[in-house]
Design a protein around this motif. Structure first.
Motif, PDB file in Angstrom:
ATOM      1  N   MET A  10       0.818  -1.011  -0.008  1.00  0.00           N
ATOM      2  CA  MET A  10      -0.194  -0.233  -0.029  1.00  0.00           C
ATOM      3  C   MET A  10       1.036   1.151   0.091  1.00  0.00           C
ATOM      4  O   MET A  10       1.918   1.237   0.396  1.00  0.00           O
ATOM      5  N   THR A  11       0.417   2.280  -0.578  1.00  0.00           N
ATOM      6  CA  THR A  11       1.274   3.551  -0.736  1.00  0.00           C
ATOM      7  C   THR A  11       0.277   4.667  -0.235  1.00  0.00           C
ATOM      8  O   THR A  11      -0.864   4.763  -0.313  1.00  0.00           O
ATOM      9  N   GLU A  12       0.786   5.530   0.749  1.00  0.00           N
ATOM     10  CA  GLU A  12       0.246   6.700   1.311  1.00  0.00           C
ATOM     11  C   GLU A  12       1.259   7.900   1.474  1.00  0.00           C
ATOM     12  O   GLU A  12       2.231   7.455   2.228  1.00  0.00           O
ATOM     13  N   GLY A  13       0.872   9.021   0.708  1.00  0.00           N
ATOM     14  CA  GLY A  13       2.204   9.725   0.961  1.00  0.00           C
ATOM     15  C   GLY A  13       3.450   9.124   0.313  1.00  0.00           C
ATOM     16  O   GLY A  13       3.548   8.805  -0.742  1.00  0.00           O
ATOM     17  N   ASN A  14       4.382   9.443   1.169  1.00  0.00           N
ATOM     18  CA  ASN A  14       5.852   8.908   0.889  1.00  0.00           C
ATOM     19  C   ASN A  14       6.181   7.640   1.072  1.00  0.00           C
ATOM     20  O   ASN A  14       7.153   7.053   1.052  1.00  0.00           O
ATOM     21  N   PHE A  15       5.075   6.894   1.842  1.00  0.00           N
ATOM     22  CA  PHE A  15       5.191   5.533   2.549  1.00  0.00           C
ATOM     23  C   PHE A  15       4.831   4.423   1.304  1.00  0.00           C
ATOM     24  O   PHE A  15       3.573   4.494   1.021  1.00  0.00           O
ATOM     25  N   THR A  16       5.796   3.601   0.898  1.00  0.00           N
ATOM     26  CA  THR A  16       5.571   2.314   0.021  1.00  0.00           C
ATOM     27  C   THR A  16       6.119   1.291   0.572  1.00  0.00           C
ATOM     28  O   THR A  16       7.301   1.160   0.902  1.00  0.00           O
ATOM     29  N   ASP A  17       5.538   0.258   0.772  1.00  0.00           N
ATOM     30  CA  ASP A  17       5.768  -0.979   1.362  1.00  0.00           C
ATOM     31  C   ASP A  17       5.665  -2.267   0.499  1.00  0.00           C
ATOM     32  O   ASP A  17       5.954  -3.292   0.859  1.00  0.00           O
ATOM     33  N   TYR A  18       5.255  -2.255  -0.614  1.00  0.00           N
ATOM     34  CA  TYR A  18       4.782  -3.303  -1.631  1.00  0.00           C
ATOM     35  C   TYR A  18       4.984  -2.689  -3.249  1.00  0.00           C
ATOM     36  O   TYR A  18       4.169  -1.920  -3.569  1.00  0.00           O
ATOM     37  N   VAL A  19       6.014  -3.455  -3.682  1.00  0.00           N
ATOM     38  CA  VAL A  19       6.177  -3.041  -5.179  1.00  0.00           C
ATOM     39  C   VAL A  19       6.570  -4.191  -6.139  1.00  0.00           C
ATOM     40  O   VAL A  19       7.101  -5.119  -5.334  1.00  0.00           O
ATOM     41  N   LYS A  20       6.300  -4.137  -7.263  1.00  0.00           N
ATOM     42  CA  LYS A  20       6.726  -5.144  -8.179  1.00  0.00           C
ATOM     43  C   LYS A  20       7.494  -4.501  -9.220  1.00  0.00           C
ATOM     44  O   LYS A  20       7.432  -3.369  -9.811  1.00  0.00           O
ATOM     45  N   ILE A  21       8.815  -4.936  -9.350  1.00  0.00           N
ATOM     46  CA  ILE A  21       9.898  -4.423 -10.236  1.00  0.00           C
ATOM     47  C   ILE A  21      10.329  -5.385 -11.247  1.00  0.00           C
ATOM     48  O   ILE A  21      10.028  -6.672 -11.036  1.00  0.00           O
ATOM     49  N   PHE A  68      10.957   3.142  -5.615  1.00  0.00           N
ATOM     50  CA  PHE A  68      10.561   2.167  -6.492  1.00  0.00           C
ATOM     51  C   PHE A  68       9.231   2.680  -7.204  1.00  0.00           C
ATOM     52  O   PHE A  68       8.794   1.919  -7.750  1.00  0.00           O
ATOM     53  N   LYS A  69       8.591   3.667  -6.503  1.00  0.00           N
ATOM     54  CA  LYS A  69       7.086   4.105  -7.100  1.00  0.00           C
ATOM     55  C   LYS A  69       6.857   4.302  -8.210  1.00  0.00           C
ATOM     56  O   LYS A  69       6.145   4.139  -9.052  1.00  0.00           O
ATOM     57  N   PHE A  70       8.181   5.145  -8.806  1.00  0.00           N
ATOM     58  CA  PHE A  70       8.033   5.794 -10.225  1.00  0.00           C
ATOM     59  C   PHE A  70       9.019   4.968 -11.396  1.00  0.00           C
ATOM     60  O   PHE A  70       8.633   5.344 -12.430  1.00  0.00           O
ATOM     61  N   LYS A  71       9.975   4.374 -10.807  1.00  0.00           N
ATOM     62  CA  LYS A  71      10.926   3.731 -11.597  1.00  0.00           C
ATOM     63  C   LYS A  71      10.906   2.179 -11.265  1.00  0.00           C
ATOM     64  O   LYS A  71      11.463   1.930 -10.195  1.00  0.00           O
ATOM     65  N   LYS A  72      10.463   1.460 -12.097  1.00  0.00           N
ATOM     66  CA  LYS A  72      10.306  -0.066 -11.845  1.00  0.00           C
ATOM     67  C   LYS A  72      11.042  -0.966 -12.683  1.00  0.00           C
ATOM     68  O   LYS A  72      10.748  -2.178 -12.610  1.00  0.00           O
ATOM     69  N   HIS A  73      11.667  -0.481 -13.617  1.00  0.00           N
ATOM     70  CA  HIS A  73      12.479  -1.218 -14.602  1.00  0.00           C
ATOM     71  C   HIS A  73      14.142  -0.959 -14.534  1.00  0.00           C
ATOM     72  O   HIS A  73      14.455   0.339 -14.432  1.00  0.00           O
ATOM     73  N   PHE A  74      14.939  -1.949 -14.244  1.00  0.00           N
ATOM     74  CA  PHE A  74      16.329  -1.569 -13.920  1.00  0.00           C
ATOM     75  C   PHE A  74      17.125  -2.668 -14.898  1.00  0.00           C
ATOM     76  O   PHE A  74      16.661  -3.759 -14.988  1.00  0.00           O
ATOM     77  N   LYS A  75      17.973  -2.164 -15.610  1.00  0.00           N
ATOM     78  CA  LYS A  75      18.762  -2.935 -16.570  1.00  0.00           C
ATOM     79  C   LYS A  75      20.698  -2.514 -16.275  1.00  0.00           C
ATOM     80  O   LYS A  75      20.927  -1.366 -16.149  1.00  0.00           O
TER      81      LYS A  75
END
Length: 338
Positions: A1-12, A62-69
């Motif tokens: 979940m994301t609220e403000g600047n807190f993000t605890d779950y992302v898919k990359i 990782f909220k706005f950039k989720k692809h890394f090479k």
């Protein structure tokens, strides 16, 4: 979940680099007849590496950039020159981050220490140059190996906050107010349910410059373990707390019943949570006079037989030092790392 600047779950999505191709160069110099093969190896492709950083406490970056090479390895050169390795990519994550397979939801590994490194995607191996293939029967090999391809994987990053004490309670129990008083944290406080939409961390200063970490978990309601309210999003953060502080307001209809409901929700989510040390704090006790407080203490002593309880008031600064003393004693007894 994301609220403000807190993000605890992302898919990359991450991709390692391809290995460089080996060289099939043949040595040619004016005074060296039939110089033979001297092709070098290709460089290794870059890794994608995940690294623990104790200065981070959210996955917001990782909220706005989720692809890394990662970078590709360079090709080998003449005179047995090995190509440069591809540039590695480092992904910094807070301690307590689990890396999961999104298909099966299984945990691949977990980052729990500062500067701990694990490879998410391994770079492709560089190809061998033709110098490796010369022999008495094949003195002029004109071929070399191509570099191996890199890996591309998709992973889930799930954060479970690392704190010594976790605040557990219904919305409006006074958890955020207590955290703001007992630490230097500045959580959002309001007179309505679900004021807290994200966990908040604060450092509690104890005697002789000692400290411990307290986490304010968003309010749990009955049915949170089944997905009601907000609590089910954040119950995972309670798993990492060595001690649970249950906060129940003095004006609750039935203090012990509220405690049992909270305990039941934790048990439904993860029965192992009941093995943690527990302490109950009756908040907003400045509303009680001494006579009523003594009467309630006698009644609660009969109900809370398996757990300690005490009366506090964050606003009136009543019982705060006693609460710190009790928590410190429990944390040391539990062998928590403080």
């Amino acid at each position: 979940m994301t609220e403000g600047n807190f993000t605890d779950y992302v898919k990359i999505n991450v991709a390692s680099g391809k290995g460089g191709q080996g060289s099939s160069h043949l040595r040619r110099e004016k005074y060296v007849a039939k110089g033979g093969p001297d092709g070098g190896d290709g460089g290794r492709g870059g890794h994608v590496i995940i690294r623990g950083n104790e200065s981070l406490w959210t996955l917001f970056h990782f909220k706005f950039k989720k692809h890394f090479k990662a970078g590709h390895g360079e090709n080998g050169g003449k005179q047995t020159s090995t190509g440069a390795d591809g540039e590695d990519v480092y992904l910094e994550v807070p301690l307590g981050t689990q890396v999961k397979d999104p298909q099966t939801n299984t945990i691949l590994f977990e980052i729990t220490k500062h500067d701990e490194e694990r490879i998410l995607a391994k770079g492709g191996k560089g190809g061998l140059g033709n110098v490796h293939f010369k022999s008495s029967t094949n003195q002029t090999p004109r071929y070399a190996q191509p570099g191996l391809p890199g890996e591309e994987v998709e992973v889930l990053l799930e954060l479970k906050l690392l704190a010594d004490v976790g605040l557990v309670g219904f919305p409006n129990a006074g958890k955020s107010t207590l955290l703001s008083v007992i630490t230097s944290a500045k959580p959002k406080i309001g007179d309505y349910e679900f004021t807290t939409l994200k966990p908040n961390l604060g450092i509690v200063e104890y005697r002789d410059f000692r400290t411990f970490v307290m986490a304010d978990i968003p309010g749990i309601i009955e049915g949170a373990s089944e997905g009601k309210g907000l609590g089910h999003y954040f119950l995972r953060h309670i798993e990492r707390n060595s001690t649970l502080l249950f906060l129940i307001p003095a004006d609750a209809k039935d203090i012990y019943q509220e405690y049992k409901i909270l305990l039941n929700e934790l048990q439904k989510y993860n029965p192992e949570l009941l093995d943690k040390d527990r302490l109950v704090a009756i908040s907003k006790s400045d509303m009680l006079d001494d006579e009523l407080k003594a009467e309630m203490r006698q009644q609660l002593a009969d109900e809370f037989k398996d757990v300690k309880f005490l009366f506090i008031s964050s606003v009136a600064q009543q019982g705060i030092q006693s609460l710190k003393d009790e928590l410190w004693e429990m944390l040391n007894k539990a062998g928590a790392k403080i």
